[in-house]
Design an enzyme around this catalytic site. Structure first.
Site, PDB file in Angstrom:
ATOM      1  CD  GLU A 136      -2.195  -6.545   2.687  1.00  0.00           C
ATOM      2  OE1 GLU A 136      -1.637  -5.558   2.215  1.00  0.00           O
ATOM      3  OE2 GLU A 136      -3.416  -6.576   2.923  1.00  0.00           O
ATOM      4  N   GLY A 158      -7.887  -3.118   0.585  1.00  0.00           N
ATOM      5  CA  GLY A 158      -8.135  -2.086  -0.421  1.00  0.00           C
ATOM      6  C   GLY A 158      -7.202  -2.234  -1.611  1.00  0.00           C
ATOM      7  CG  ASP A 182       0.119  -4.662   5.540  1.00  0.00           C
ATOM      8  OD1 ASP A 182       0.067  -3.743   4.695  1.00  0.00           O
ATOM      9  OD2 ASP A 182      -0.282  -5.811   5.310  1.00  0.00           O
ATOM     10  N   GLY A 241       0.811  -1.216   0.000  1.00  0.00           N
ATOM     11  CA  GLY A 241       0.000   0.000   0.000  1.00  0.00           C
ATOM     12  C   GLY A 241       0.843   1.262   0.000  1.00  0.00           C
ATOM     13  CB  THR A 267       0.581   4.027   4.630  1.00  0.00           C
ATOM     14  OG1 THR A 267      -0.652   4.586   4.185  1.00  0.00           O
ATOM     15  CG2 THR A 267       1.057   4.771   5.867  1.00  0.00           C
TER      16      THR A 267
HETATM   17  C1  5RP Z   1      -3.685  -3.759   0.700  1.00  0.00           C
HETATM   18  C2  5RP Z   1      -4.042  -3.187   2.010  1.00  0.00           C
HETATM   19  C3  5RP Z   1      -3.446  -1.869   2.359  1.00  0.00           C
HETATM   20  O1  5RP Z   1      -2.624  -2.029   3.445  1.00  0.00           O
HETATM   21  C4  5RP Z   1      -4.559  -0.912   2.658  1.00  0.00           C
HETATM   22  O2  5RP Z   1      -5.382  -0.839   1.511  1.00  0.00           O
HETATM   23  C5  5RP Z   1      -4.048   0.471   3.019  1.00  0.00           C
HETATM   24  O3  5RP Z   1      -3.406   1.034   1.923  1.00  0.00           O
HETATM   25  P1  5RP Z   1      -2.941   2.538   1.890  1.00  0.00           P
HETATM   26  O4  5RP Z   1      -1.846   2.690   2.881  1.00  0.00           O
HETATM   27  O5  5RP Z   1      -2.505   2.753   0.449  1.00  0.00           O
HETATM   28  O6  5RP Z   1      -4.157   3.394   2.214  1.00  0.00           O
HETATM   29  O7  5RP Z   1      -4.744  -3.753   2.812  1.00  0.00           O
HETATM   30  O8  5RP Z   1      -4.349  -4.956   0.477  1.00  0.00           O
END
Ligand code: 5RP
Length: 240
Positions: free
Chosen positions: A107, A100, A85, A30, A32
């Protein structure tokens, strides 16, 4: 860099303090945790940090490889020291919605193999009750229609097959995960008051590969807001 991007970067880098030489580290997916991975890469080349990473997606694998982070496959790992994560939502009980980015299955495997899991997020991901973010559920392509039917019996909103925009003419195709699964995005709204029970109810449906609810797994959340990075440590977790 936008304000939100700056917050993601702050949270991502701050969580790196838990990463020490000799560790096997689960690398999440992701926008972040990308900053965590880049910081690990920097410490590797500038500070002599020595870790082995286990990527949770092909996108993360590519990023980590480009930064020179030594990697291992999930299948070759019996246990990991830590996983860092992102999350789409977290609540005050450290329950999460994830997926997302479509990587929820790997994960969850990696997080469950880890001695501890740290989430990096900006303040917008904090909720009282999970579910405003559509709950991702990975399913077998052969079974997705029957799973939609079954989940519709318990989900108050729509159950949407995730699609991927492929070209400028807005012709879209079904989104396929790194494991060749499909994703259903379920419109629960902020109604998931018992995420553990919801996870169990959905995971027993034939054709469900994984549910994007992470319950009893997260040990700490590094949450960045305009007033700095708040470190929430789960009092029932493994870092307290
Ligand atoms: C991917 C995920 C991500 O960790 C989650 O969608 C958060 O992403 P971002 O930091 O881009 O908002 O679960 O499967």
């Amino acid at each position: 860099m936008s304000d939100v991007e700056a917050l993601k970067r702050e949270a991502g880098i701050a969580a790196c303090r838990y990463v020490k030489s000799g560790m096997n580290v689960g690398l999440g997916t992701g926008s972040t945790v990308k900053y965590t991975i880049v910081e690990i890469g920097r410490r590797l080349s500038e500070e002599g940090l020595e870790i082995i990473g286990v990527p949770t997606s092909e996108a993360t694998r590519e990023l980590a490889q480009g930064l020179g982070i030594p990697l291992m496959e999930i299948s070759d790992v019996k246990s990991l020291d830590i996983t860092i994560d992102g999350a789409d939502e977290f609540d005050s009980h450290f329950s999460l919605i994830k997926g997302g980015g479509g990587a929820l299955t790997r994960e969850k495997i990696v997080a469950n193999l880890s001695k501890s899991m740290i989430v990096v997020a900006d303040e917008s991901k904090r909720v009282d009750v999970l579910g405003k973010f559509n709950l991702p559920v990975e399913v077998s392509p052969e079974k997705y229609l029957s799973v939609i039917e079954e989940i519709s019996n318990i989900c108050p909103g729509k159950v949407l097959l995730r699609r991927k925009m492929t070209n400028a003419r807005d012709e879209d195709k079904i989104y396929v995960t790194d494991n060749d699964g499909y994703i259903l995005d379920c419109e629960f709204g902020p109604t998931i008051t018992n995420p553990g029970e919801m996870e169990r109810m959905i995971s027993v449906i034939d054709g469900v590969v994984e549910v994007g609810l992470f319950v009893g797994i997260c040990d700490a959340v590094f949450v960045a807001s305009t007033s700095g990075v708040d470190i929430m440590v789960n009092p029932e977790g493994r870092l307290s």
